[in-house]
Design an enzyme around this catalytic site. Structure first.
Site, PDB file in Angstrom:
ATOM      1  CG  HIS A  96      -0.433   0.279   2.506  1.00 21.45           C
ATOM      2  ND1 HIS A  96      -0.202  -0.686   3.450  1.00 21.45           N
ATOM      3  CD2 HIS A  96      -0.054   1.448   3.089  1.00 21.45           C
ATOM      4  CE1 HIS A  96       0.269  -0.141   4.554  1.00 21.45           C
ATOM      5  NE2 HIS A  96       0.384   1.155   4.356  1.00 21.45           N
ATOM      6  CG  ASP A 148      -0.075  -3.984   2.776  1.00 20.85           C
ATOM      7  OD1 ASP A 148       0.307  -3.516   1.691  1.00 20.85           O
ATOM      8  OD2 ASP A 148      -0.290  -3.296   3.801  1.00 20.85           O
ATOM      9  CB  SER A 241       2.744   2.100   6.105  1.00 27.89           C
ATOM     10  OG  SER A 241       1.465   2.133   6.674  1.00 27.89           O
TER      11      SER A 241
END
Length: 288
Positions: A96, A148, A241
């Site tokens: 992402h 992910d 992230s």
């Protein structure tokens, strides 16, 4: 009977409503605002705040596998993430960080990214390298944040005391009950304007997926998810992230998780989710 059934349905609906969705609109909601806050700070604007909540600021040589990411999107805006160096020419991050979408289905796509190693600042210092070569997992799901994971292919970077690879976890260990270290350039509290640009690290306790599943909407947490508790005074936060969750120390560090999702609040005790590296080690190694 009907009234009992209605009460039951209301109770079930209320319980479901309490479960949370992870933030999947990463670039617009998190990555771009985080980049802009750090940039303003490093340009000299006075802000208060920080990153990984409850963690410790670390120097340039700490977490030598951690690479900061500056992602330039196809609309020319910029966002930030983290990554982990796994060889001289490969790093891993969250998919992402390269591609996300908003609730209307509009996709934010990366065009180029710059990796930053051996610096406790994102915008300056250290060893910096640009690339456009990012391979996302073929089953990456932008809504559920399943699979992910992405591999970044970049030019050769030399290892030294401040830059070094981390090994990939393999096997069937769930790591539940294990203390691990997360690192990144994200926030340290729930204040969206908090910029403190220094990288940070925090000790986090791996929990079972069953415990994690009680927080998030049914279907978010799957077997390839790894979760940590954030009730011990620290957590990953928006902006972390793609960064590492690791065990071990020195040359024996092992990457067990890639920071994937949490809630918009990093100081309220909700679990945080990672891509479980043991589930993706074979695919990652196939991209080497």
């Amino acid at each position: 009977m009907k009234s009992c059934l209605l009460i039951l349905l209301v109770a079930v609906a209320a319980a479901a409503a309490e479960r949370l969705w992870p933030e999947y609109n990463y670039h617009e909601a998190i990555g771009i605002p985080r980049f802009e806050a750090i940039k303003r700070f490093e340009e000299g604007t006075d802000f208060d705040g920080g990153r990984i909540w409850g963690g410790q600021a670390v120097g340039a040589g700490a977490q030598p596998h951690l690479g900061g990411l500056i992602i330039t999107l196809t609309n020319n805006r910029q966002a930030t993430c983290g990554s982990s160096l796994i060889s001289n020419t490969r790093s891993v991050t969250a998919a992402h960080c390269w591609r996300s979408r908003n609730a209307q289905g509009v996709v934010s796509q990366g065009r180029t990214l710059t990796l930053v190693w051996a610096s406790n600042r994102l915008m300056s210092g250290g060893t910096r390298m640009a690339t456009t070569n990012v391979v996302m997992h073929p089953q990456y799901d932008m809504t559920w944040l399943h699979n992910d994971v992405a591999v970044i292919r970049h030019n050769h970077v030399n290892f030294n005391n401040n830059i070094n690879r981390i090994a990939l976890a393999t096997g069937s260990n769930s790591y539940a009950g294990t203390w691990a270290v997360a690192a990144g350039f994200g926030r340290t509290n729930d204040n969206w304007s908090s910029p403190n640009p220094d990288k940070r690290q925090a000790n986090l306790l791996v929990i079972t997926n069953a415990v994690c599943d009680d927080t998030f909407q049914t279907g978010v947490v799957i077997s390839s998810t790894l979760c940590v508790s954030t009730t011990h005074g620290s957590s990953t936060c928006p902006g972390d992230s793609g960064g590492p969750l690791a065990i071990g120390s020195g040359n024996n560090r092992i990457l067990i998780g890639i920071t994937s999702f949490g809630t918009q609040w990093c100081t309220r005790g909700f679990p945080a989710g990672f891509a479980r590296v043991t589930s993706f080690a074979s695919w990652i190694q196939g991209q080497m």
